[in-house]
Motif scaffolding. Sequence first.
Motif, short mmCIF file in Angstrom:
data_model
loop_
_atom_site.label_atom_id
_atom_site.label_comp_id
_atom_site.label_asym_id
_atom_site.label_seq_id
_atom_site.Cartn_x
_atom_site.Cartn_y
_atom_site.Cartn_z
N MET A 105 0.73 -1.10 -0.03
CA MET A 105 0.02 -0.05 -0.02
C MET A 105 1.00 1.20 -0.16
O MET A 105 1.72 1.43 0.64
N LEU A 106 0.59 2.27 -1.01
CA LEU A 106 1.69 3.24 -1.09
C LEU A 106 0.82 4.46 -1.63
O LEU A 106 -0.25 4.49 -2.12
N LYS A 107 1.48 5.61 -0.73
CA LYS A 107 0.71 6.84 -1.31
C LYS A 107 1.74 7.84 -1.82
O LYS A 107 3.13 7.53 -1.44
N GLU A 108 1.43 8.79 -2.78
CA GLU A 108 2.37 9.44 -3.32
C GLU A 108 2.98 10.31 -2.23
O GLU A 108 2.47 10.80 -1.26
N ARG A 111 4.35 -12.67 -6.54
CA ARG A 111 3.86 -11.28 -7.51
C ARG A 111 3.81 -10.23 -6.81
O ARG A 111 3.22 -10.21 -5.68
N LEU A 112 4.68 -9.04 -7.16
CA LEU A 112 4.41 -7.84 -6.30
C LEU A 112 3.49 -6.77 -7.03
O LEU A 112 3.67 -6.59 -8.33
N VAL A 113 2.82 -6.39 -6.26
CA VAL A 113 1.76 -5.24 -6.77
C VAL A 113 1.51 -4.25 -6.03
O VAL A 113 1.75 -4.33 -4.57
N LEU A 114 1.81 -3.00 -6.53
CA LEU A 114 1.49 -1.70 -5.78
C LEU A 114 0.19 -1.11 -5.61
O LEU A 114 -0.89 -1.16 -6.83
N ALA A 115 -0.63 -0.93 -4.31
CA ALA A 115 -1.93 -0.26 -4.13
C ALA A 115 -1.62 1.05 -4.16
O ALA A 115 -1.06 1.38 -2.87
N VAL A 116 -1.90 1.98 -5.09
CA VAL A 116 -1.55 3.33 -4.97
C VAL A 116 -2.47 4.31 -4.75
O VAL A 116 -3.70 4.10 -5.02
N SER A 117 -2.11 5.35 -4.22
CA SER A 117 -3.01 6.44 -3.80
C SER A 117 -2.47 7.93 -3.96
O SER A 117 -1.11 7.77 -3.80
N GLY A 169 -5.63 8.53 -9.54
CA GLY A 169 -5.13 9.00 -10.76
C GLY A 169 -3.64 9.32 -10.62
O GLY A 169 -2.79 8.89 -11.59
N GLU A 170 -3.23 10.04 -9.79
CA GLU A 170 -1.63 10.17 -9.89
C GLU A 170 -0.90 9.05 -9.42
O GLU A 170 0.26 8.88 -10.20
N GLY A 171 -1.29 8.38 -8.42
CA GLY A 171 -0.41 6.95 -8.22
C GLY A 171 -0.30 6.22 -9.44
O GLY A 171 0.80 5.58 -9.69
N GLN A 205 -5.37 0.70 -8.22
CA GLN A 205 -5.79 2.06 -7.51
C GLN A 205 -6.35 1.32 -6.21
O GLN A 205 -6.90 0.22 -6.03
N GLN A 206 -6.01 2.10 -5.19
CA GLN A 206 -6.62 1.82 -3.62
C GLN A 206 -8.09 1.94 -3.80
O GLN A 206 -8.87 1.47 -3.24
N GLY A 207 -8.56 3.19 -4.39
CA GLY A 207 -10.04 3.43 -4.25
C GLY A 207 -10.36 3.99 -2.91
O GLY A 207 -9.41 4.59 -2.08
N HIS A 208 -11.54 4.26 -2.68
CA HIS A 208 -12.13 5.28 -1.69
C HIS A 208 -12.35 4.26 -0.14
O HIS A 208 -12.36 3.07 -0.46
N GLY A 209 -12.63 5.11 0.68
CA GLY A 209 -12.93 4.70 2.07
C GLY A 209 -11.96 4.55 2.96
O GLY A 209 -11.08 5.00 2.69
N ASN A 210 -12.19 3.89 4.01
CA ASN A 210 -11.40 3.65 5.03
C ASN A 210 -10.22 2.76 4.92
O ASN A 210 -10.18 1.98 3.82
#
Length: 199
Positions: A8-11, A51-57, A60-62, A76-81
């Motif tokens: 799980m990643l954020k810009e 397999r490595l996957v980045l869930a980004v936030s 759009g930018e991610g 995309q991480q998408g919305h929510g908590n």
Amino acid sequence: MNRTLVVMLKEPRAGRVKTRLGREIGMTSAAWWFRHQTKRLLRQVQDPRWRLVLAVSPDGEGMTSRVWPAHLLRMQQGHGNLGDRMARALTRQPPGPVCVIGADIPGITRGHIARAFDALGPAEAVFGPAPDGGYWLIGLKNARPAPRSLFAHVRWSTSHALADTIASVPNLRLALIDELRDADEARDLRMTATNTRDT
């Protein structure tokens, strides 16, 4: 069975990431730390065994960010908590064991990830606990479908997060692996640096 590790990643923008840490060391310094920590972590956890996957936030930018290696898969991480976003990260992978981690765990190694996947032989869910009552990893042997109750009533960002999440899946066989510290405050950075020198 195919294994998938989701990070799980954020810009790494000042004021967007590690804000609790930023209140102590400055938002720009916290974002700089997170940017470099993320690069180290991604180098550490890439392995042919999964397999490595980045869930980004943000979504759009991610997806187009140049901060992270372009060859790594992204979603995309998408919305929510946090629970909503982790549930999405778990359930949108191909069939097989899936583990999800954050990017702010300085002490993580491939060995920790391998132990988590190995635990998903006899166990149906695995957790990597953190000293503050949260957790740095969650994994499911079968994430499609995940239990409907998963992440229900979890008090996020509190000392109850791990206990609440475990309580949300009462019918699963559980395993706990290594305890690791994430970096939410300046003292976490100091303790991580000390532990790294000691090992």
